[in-house]
Design a protein around this motif. Structure first.
Motif: not given
Length: 343
Positions: A115, A121, A108
């Protein structure tokens, strides 16, 4: 265990614990717990609770808790033990999640796009797990710990087994929106005046924020009713008092309420002594340390299992080591404290 086993003044106790329970200090136990829980207040309360529990265990063994020993206890604060108890998940999932969160934070910092998508992820999770395994190999760890990949597969080379603890979905589910328990809408009778209804003959219903708002009932209205009046109306008294106090208690008030089981009194005591923790407040009001430790343990057990039967509570109390008195003496001590709480 004797109160003589405590050699810290209330000021020393609070000053030492506050440093380690401060979530704004990134290297403090509370800071590390908050980094995963994403809840500073809860992290601070959990760390404080863990430290106080460990200190009282030392006293139960006959050790004297001095400022030096209390500091050592604070430094041994176990993030994994705290999160395992709070979240009820495997330590393997906690370790994998912690490694993932660090890698996610780095991502980030380099990508100001909010997100990342699911595929990213998942990749970050697996990279974090691989880095953990390789780090152990480089250090020559004799007993390797293999963490779960994002889909729960074992990271042990050559293994295709799924670990029971799960992976990324289970981790992210821990931090999803937590809804408070609301009374079912079918419990609401539209033909009644918007006030507390009589549910006589059935189980006491739980007062909730949604139900109060639906009927236009304010905390002040609830507070004008006695416990007996609420019970006659078929209301769960504790839920009514919690809503009148502003919802679920946490922090010092929440810990006091584990013993006092009276949200209004717990909030009043916490607000009246803002520089003290729950243990110091109860101790200053005459309750022994062994009784405090046992009472908080009983309160957590009772809340977790929804146990309210007096005989079951008494039996559970009798099984707690170092409890500092009989169950009857404990109840009298609680009553004495409640009798002296300002209205």
């Amino acid at each position: 265990m004797s109160d003589d086993n405590l050699a810290c003044t209330p000021a020393q106790w609070e000053r030492i614990i506050s440093r380690y329970a401060d979530p704004t200090r990134s290297n403090s136990p509370a800071g590390r717990v908050a980094g995963l829980l994403r809840d500073d207040a809860r992290a601070s309360d959990l760390v404080r609770e863990w430290i106080e529990d460990q200190a009282m265990k030392c006293m139960a063994k006959g050790q004297t808790v001095t400022p030096t020993l209390l500091t050592m206890i604070c430094k041994r604060c176990s993030k994994e033990a705290i999160l395992h108890r709070e979240l009820g998940v495997s330590v393997k999932l906690l370790r994998a999640g912690a490694a993932y969160e660090r890698r996610l934070a780095e991502y980030r910092n380099d990508h100001a796009s909010g997100r990342p998508p699911r595929a990213v992820r998942e990749r970050l999770w697996d990279e974090a797990v691989d880095a953990h395994v390789h780090g152990q190999m480089e250090r020559g760890v004799s007993s390797m710990v293999f963490l779960p990949y994002h889909d729960g597969r074992n990271s042990r080379p050559g293994s295709s087994n799924l670990l029971a603890c799960g992976g990324l979905p289970e981790w992210e589910a821990l931090f999803g929106a937590k809804r408070r328990r609301f009374a079912p809408l079918e419990d609401v009778d539209e033909d009644h005046d918007p006030a507390l209804m009589d549910h006589a003959g059935g189980e006491p219903f739980e007062v909730t924020a949604e139900w109060l708002e639906r009927h236009g009932i304010t905390p002040a209205m609830l507070n004008r009713l006695t416990d007996t009046e609420l019970a006659v109306l078929g209301v769960d008294v504790r839920s009514a008092r919690l809503e009148a106090a502003g919802g679920v208690l946490d922090g010092v008030a929440g810990r006091l309420d584990l013993i006092l089981d009276d949200p209004r009194a717990s909030q009043a005591l916490a607000a009246g002594r803002p520089m003290l923790g729950a243990v110091e407040i109860l101790h200053s009001l005459g309750m022994g340390m062994g009784m405090i430790r046992a009472g908080m343990r009983l309160g957590r057990w009772s809340r977790a299992g929804g146990v309210h039967d007096p005989d079951m509570l008494r039996a559970a109390w009798d099984r707690i080591p170092g409890r500092g008195g009989t169950y009857g003496e404990y109840l009298r001590a609680v009553s004495d404290i409640l009798a002296n709480v300002p209205a």
